[in-house]
Design a protein around this motif. Structure first.
Motif, PDB file in Angstrom:
ATOM      1  N   GLN A 171      28.231  -4.481  61.812  1.00  0.00           N
ATOM      2  CA  GLN A 171      27.123  -3.741  61.416  1.00  0.00           C
ATOM      3  C   GLN A 171      25.995  -4.610  61.523  1.00  0.00           C
ATOM      4  O   GLN A 171      25.797  -5.810  61.416  1.00  0.00           O
ATOM      5  CB  GLN A 171      27.345  -3.017  60.192  1.00  0.00           C
ATOM      6  CG  GLN A 171      26.406  -1.916  59.867  1.00  0.00           C
ATOM      7  CD  GLN A 171      25.171  -2.312  59.190  1.00  0.00           C
ATOM      8  OE1 GLN A 171      25.071  -3.553  58.714  1.00  0.00           O
ATOM      9  NE2 GLN A 171      24.172  -1.480  59.072  1.00  0.00           N
ATOM     10  N   ARG A 172      24.962  -4.001  62.428  1.00  0.00           N
ATOM     11  CA  ARG A 172      23.650  -4.755  62.681  1.00  0.00           C
ATOM     12  C   ARG A 172      22.822  -5.318  61.587  1.00  0.00           C
ATOM     13  O   ARG A 172      22.501  -6.593  61.673  1.00  0.00           O
ATOM     14  CB  ARG A 172      22.813  -4.041  63.609  1.00  0.00           C
ATOM     15  CG  ARG A 172      22.135  -3.038  62.799  1.00  0.00           C
ATOM     16  CD  ARG A 172      21.512  -1.935  63.503  1.00  0.00           C
ATOM     17  NE  ARG A 172      21.547  -0.671  62.593  1.00  0.00           N
ATOM     18  CZ  ARG A 172      20.606  -0.561  61.811  1.00  0.00           C
ATOM     19  NH1 ARG A 172      19.542  -1.161  61.723  1.00  0.00           N
ATOM     20  NH2 ARG A 172      20.769   0.298  60.781  1.00  0.00           N
ATOM     21  N   LEU A 205      21.452 -10.368  58.463  1.00  0.00           N
ATOM     22  CA  LEU A 205      21.438 -10.921  57.298  1.00  0.00           C
ATOM     23  C   LEU A 205      22.208 -12.435  57.250  1.00  0.00           C
ATOM     24  O   LEU A 205      21.847 -13.384  56.766  1.00  0.00           O
ATOM     25  CB  LEU A 205      21.994 -10.165  56.007  1.00  0.00           C
ATOM     26  CG  LEU A 205      21.476 -10.238  54.710  1.00  0.00           C
ATOM     27  CD1 LEU A 205      20.113 -10.430  54.848  1.00  0.00           C
ATOM     28  CD2 LEU A 205      21.907  -9.242  53.809  1.00  0.00           C
ATOM     29  N   LEU A 206      23.465 -12.274  57.885  1.00  0.00           N
ATOM     30  CA  LEU A 206      24.248 -13.545  58.031  1.00  0.00           C
ATOM     31  C   LEU A 206      23.355 -14.760  58.840  1.00  0.00           C
ATOM     32  O   LEU A 206      23.483 -15.768  58.363  1.00  0.00           O
ATOM     33  CB  LEU A 206      25.385 -12.905  58.636  1.00  0.00           C
ATOM     34  CG  LEU A 206      26.618 -14.162  58.728  1.00  0.00           C
ATOM     35  CD1 LEU A 206      27.061 -14.762  57.332  1.00  0.00           C
ATOM     36  CD2 LEU A 206      27.783 -13.805  59.300  1.00  0.00           C
ATOM     37  N   GLU A 207      22.855 -13.942  60.021  1.00  0.00           N
ATOM     38  CA  GLU A 207      22.293 -15.326  60.609  1.00  0.00           C
ATOM     39  C   GLU A 207      21.025 -15.817  60.035  1.00  0.00           C
ATOM     40  O   GLU A 207      20.723 -16.792  59.948  1.00  0.00           O
ATOM     41  CB  GLU A 207      21.481 -14.520  62.024  1.00  0.00           C
ATOM     42  CG  GLU A 207      22.616 -14.448  62.987  1.00  0.00           C
ATOM     43  CD  GLU A 207      22.348 -13.414  64.116  1.00  0.00           C
ATOM     44  OE1 GLU A 207      21.143 -13.121  64.411  1.00  0.00           O
ATOM     45  OE2 GLU A 207      23.533 -12.902  64.589  1.00  0.00           O
ATOM     46  N   VAL A 222      26.162 -12.776  53.415  1.00  0.00           N
ATOM     47  CA  VAL A 222      25.955 -11.402  53.198  1.00  0.00           C
ATOM     48  C   VAL A 222      26.385 -10.692  51.701  1.00  0.00           C
ATOM     49  O   VAL A 222      27.535 -10.861  51.293  1.00  0.00           O
ATOM     50  CB  VAL A 222      26.729 -10.542  54.359  1.00  0.00           C
ATOM     51  CG1 VAL A 222      26.402  -9.019  54.077  1.00  0.00           C
ATOM     52  CG2 VAL A 222      26.402 -11.276  55.746  1.00  0.00           C
ATOM     53  N   ALA A 223      25.178 -10.198  51.119  1.00  0.00           N
ATOM     54  CA  ALA A 223      25.364  -9.663  50.001  1.00  0.00           C
ATOM     55  C   ALA A 223      24.345  -8.451  49.784  1.00  0.00           C
ATOM     56  O   ALA A 223      23.316  -8.664  50.250  1.00  0.00           O
ATOM     57  CB  ALA A 223      25.173 -10.778  48.703  1.00  0.00           C
ATOM     58  N   VAL A 224      24.607  -7.561  48.778  1.00  0.00           N
ATOM     59  CA  VAL A 224      23.825  -6.491  48.686  1.00  0.00           C
ATOM     60  C   VAL A 224      23.399  -6.578  47.084  1.00  0.00           C
ATOM     61  O   VAL A 224      24.376  -6.516  46.324  1.00  0.00           O
ATOM     62  CB  VAL A 224      24.374  -5.350  48.869  1.00  0.00           C
ATOM     63  CG1 VAL A 224      23.688  -3.835  48.479  1.00  0.00           C
ATOM     64  CG2 VAL A 224      24.675  -5.022  50.667  1.00  0.00           C
TER      65      VAL A 224
END
Ligand SMILES: N[C@@H](CCC(=O)N[C@@H](CS)C(=O)NCC(=O)O)C(=O)O
Length: 251
Positions: free
Chosen positions: A208-209, A214-216, A221-223
């Motif tokens: 997912q874009r 976010l990872l980059e 990745v967390a929300v």
């Protein structure tokens, strides 16, 4: 987040049967961002946000809490009455009230198919949404005194996240407009909670874009994740984000 707040937020997720969790991998966003005038605590607005997560459509949210002076009056000017949700699509110059009509429009226009049958029959979704919103006991519905932001904030979130909900409630209450970046889950490893993911899927590579973005940007990745372009602040952790927003904007 304190345990009572977390439990009622989790109940609100379960009450809606987890809708607004699974996303899709949309390649492109509308040329000009969609605008959603709404309140986090409104059950009808919630249905629209669930569909936006499913469709993987980012929007600019203009919070319109009760007694709000900032964006609420704009809706009456644009559409003729103060009723929420109200969607404005600048790409087609379309303004719409009524959650069911908005959802149908979003599906037809941005997925080239009719909304699934369960979205078309209001009686199926609305009661769960009413229950889910009521367990939050009026949070995300009423304005409180706040400083205004100049540029929209940016929030990475998906609708059913019990951690993101208190952040969106506060953004509503403070009348801070924000770009809502969808983080719907599209593959098995998206479902692992971040500490587990580190162990079980160390080479996590999201499809997912916004998850990839976010990872980059942050290496994980967390929300939720919030960026405030007005102050240069960016941060994870719902409790820290809530504390930041209160100290930066609440009066
Ligand atoms: N049938 C509408 C109902 C919308 C509705 O009643 N929204 C409430 C908020 S939950 C509202 O606009 N209340 C008026 C106000 O807040 O001023 C829909 O599905 O969108």
């Amino acid at each position: 987040m304190n345990p009572v707040d977390f439990s009622s937020s989790m109940l609100a997720t379960l009450g809606a049967l987890g809708r607004g969790t699974v996303g899709s991998n949309r390649a492109q966003q509308p040329e000009q961002p969609l605008e959603l005038y709404e309140m986090e605590g409104c059950p009808f607005c919630r249905l629209v946000r669930e569909a936006l997560t499913e469709l993987d459509l980012d929007v600019i949210v203009y919070p319109c809490p009760k007694n709000g002076k900032r964006f609420r009056p704009l809706v009456a000017t644009m559409g003729g009455k103060q009723q929420f949700p109200y969607l404005y699509d600048p790409n087609t110059d379309t303004g719409l009230y009524e959650s069911a009509d908005i959802i149908q429009y979003l599906y037809q226009h941005y997925s080239e198919q009719k909304a699934p049958a369960t979205w078309q029959i209001k009686a199926i979704k609305t009661p769960g949404s009413l229950v889910a919103s009521s367990v939050r006991a009026g949070k995300g519905l009423r304005a409180r005194a706040a400083k205004q932001n100049e540029k929209p904030l940016i929030l990475y979130s998906f609708e059913s996240s019990p951690f993101a909900r208190p952040v969106r409630e506060l953004l509503t209450e403070l009348e801070l407009n924000y770009e809502l970046k969808q983080m719907g889950r599209t593959q098995g490893s998206d479902w692992l909670l971040p500490p587990m993911r580190k162990r079980l899927a160390p080479s996590y590579s999201p499809a997912q874009r916004n998850r990839r973005e976010l990872l980059e940007r942050t290496g994980r990745v967390a929300v939720p994740y919030l960026i405030d372009p007005n102050t240069g602040m960016d941060l994870y952790e719902s409790a820290d984000i809530v504390a930041y927003l209160k100290s930066a904007y609440a009066k």
